[in-house]
Design an enzyme around this catalytic site. Structure first.
Site, PDB file in Angstrom:
ATOM      1  CG  ASP A  22     -12.645  -3.391   1.443  1.00 39.59           C
ATOM      2  OD1 ASP A  22     -12.761  -4.502   2.194  1.00 39.59           O
ATOM      3  OD2 ASP A  22     -11.783  -2.715   1.685  1.00 39.59           O
ATOM      4  CG  ASP A  42      -8.745   1.045  -1.109  1.00 45.97           C
ATOM      5  OD1 ASP A  42      -9.993   1.576  -1.052  1.00 45.97           O
ATOM      6  OD2 ASP A  42      -8.311   0.629   0.180  1.00 45.97           O
ATOM      7  CD  GLU A  98      -9.508  -2.542  -1.760  1.00 42.36           C
ATOM      8  OE1 GLU A  98      -9.876  -2.747  -0.346  1.00 42.36           O
ATOM      9  OE2 GLU A  98      -8.678  -2.444  -2.277  1.00 42.36           O
ATOM     10  CB  THR A 149      -0.791  -0.078   1.178  1.00 47.21           C
ATOM     11  OG1 THR A 149      -1.807  -1.233   1.055  1.00 47.21           O
ATOM     12  CG2 THR A 149      -1.715   1.328   1.201  1.00 47.21           C
ATOM     13  CE  LYS A 170      -5.376   2.121   1.888  1.00 43.89           C
ATOM     14  NZ  LYS A 170      -6.412   1.460   1.840  1.00 43.89           N
ATOM     15  CG  ASP A 186      -4.323  -5.162   0.217  1.00 42.44           C
ATOM     16  OD1 ASP A 186      -3.197  -4.704   0.425  1.00 42.44           O
ATOM     17  OD2 ASP A 186      -5.200  -4.473   0.561  1.00 42.44           O
ATOM     18  CE  LYS A 198      -9.349  -4.968   3.474  1.00 37.85           C
ATOM     19  NZ  LYS A 198      -9.714  -3.462   3.648  1.00 37.85           N
TER      20      LYS A 198
END
Length: 363
Positions: free
Chosen positions: A243, A190, A218, A135, A162, A320, A267
């Site tokens: 997500d 993301d 994402e 990330t 990000k 990830d 997740k």
């Protein structure tokens, strides 16, 4: 192998650099550790990060759920009766996914130890090694380009960028990064729910027109806005990964039925652990939709469990799991080996964790 005690502790691990997204800035991993002790002397380890802005689970909520509901429901049960244990865990309190995940992970650890096999082999044994992205926190275009180059020098070939704080600036961020790293590197973005549907379509179309070659985006819109996410999915060529919109198997099924996203991100802190994550894998297999396995900012215990799931299942094609490599130190003894982008699960029984250093036990 009967459960005799469940202990709760906490750890604090500084990050190498601050972790910045559209939702939060974090300087250290502050996680709850669960140890499930048995009459045979074996211990199962689990972990949960308080991530209130995403899961709603604060440190107090996690500890309260464990002490007041979960522990009372499970002590005295036999690991052999695994399905009954999981039914109790998932029904003893509504929500509280992170607390459930920590216990679920420790239970699966013991399940593997009971049958003397590494968990990834028990769950499917698809592959021995997986490759993760890393990330890049949201900062100025120049800083993000520099961080991206540093990541490539460390051996990473896929970057998760990000974005989501400023749509116009997000375009400049991605242009700077692509110029700095070239086109041999895969870029994922993301937005962490940072855009409106129309804003997402505009900025993503601009990125397409700029030839930035984005692998996928994402969670471009708010978690509850499934209609908005479908609008984005229908109007851009860049694939959309759901997500924060996916906590349960029911969420995954609904999104796939509506064709609201192209991929699903699993997740363990959202699903409540491996038990429900496996159900999402099965749903995705039925629909022929690939999954990504991700993590919050977590140390190696819970990420280790996600590694075993990823190594077990062919439907998980995107990884990830960079949490441990973002930490400045590793308090966990044993478990998966993290070598920059390459992660190898342990072949010892269960999850392979033997100790967590620096635990402060909670009464």
């Amino acid at each position: 192998m009967k459960i005799t005690d469940i202990k709760i502790g906490e750890i604090s691990v500084p990050l190498k650099t601050p972790f910045k997204t559209a939702l939060r800035t974090v300087d250290s991993v502050e996680d709850i550790i669960v140890e499930i002790h048995t009459d045979s002397g074996q211990i199962g380890f689990g972990e949960a990060p308080p991530t209130g802005v995403i899961t709603g689970d604060t440190k107090g909520a996690i500890v309260g759920a464990l002490k007041d509901h979960i522990i009372k429901s499970l002590v005295g049960m036999d690991i052999e009766n695994f399905e009954e244990i999981m039914l109790r865990l998932n029904s003893c309190i509504v929500g509280n996914h992170s607390a459930k995940a920590a216990v679920d992970i420790a239970l699966y650890d013991l399940y593997g130890q009971l049958y003397h096999a590494p968990l990834y082999k028990m769950l499917g044994g698809y592959q021995k090694q997986i490759i993760t992205d890393i990330t890049i926190s949201v900062n100025s275009p120049r800083e993000m380009a520099e961080d991206s180059v540093d990541a490539i020098k460390r051996g990473f070939k896929t970057l998760k960028i990000k974005v989501g704080k400023d749509a116009a600036m997000d375009l400049e961020r991605m242009k700077a990064i692509r110029k700095a790293v070239g086109y041999d590197v895969d870029l994922r973005i993301d937005a962490n729910q940072g855009w409106s549907p129309k804003e997402a379509v505009k900025v993503l179309t601009d990125m397409e027109d700029a030839g930035l070659n984005i692998e996928f985006v994402e969670q471009p819109v708010k978690a509850h806005d499934i209609e908005g996410m479908k609008f984005v999915t229908d109007h851009v060529a860049i694939p959309v990964l759901a997500d924060e919109s996916v906590f349960s198997p029911q969420d995954a099924l609904s999104i796939l039925q509506q064709h609201a996203a192209d991929f699903i991100n699993i997740k363990l802190m959202k699903t409540g652990g491996l038990y429900n994550a496996l159900k999402i894998c099965s749903i995705a297999e039925v629909y022929g939709v690939e999954c990504m396995i991700g993590c919050m900012l977590e140390a190696k215990v819970s990420v280790n469990a996600a590694v075993h799931l990823a190594a077990a299942k062919s439907i998980i094609t995107k990884i990830d799991l960079d949490g441990p490599v973002l930490c400045s130190e590793d308090p966990v003894v044993g478990g998966s080996v993290f070598d920059n982008d390459r992660i190898t699960p342990s072949d010892t029984p269960g999850l392979g964790v033997t100790k967590v250093n620096g635990i402060r036990y909670l009464d």
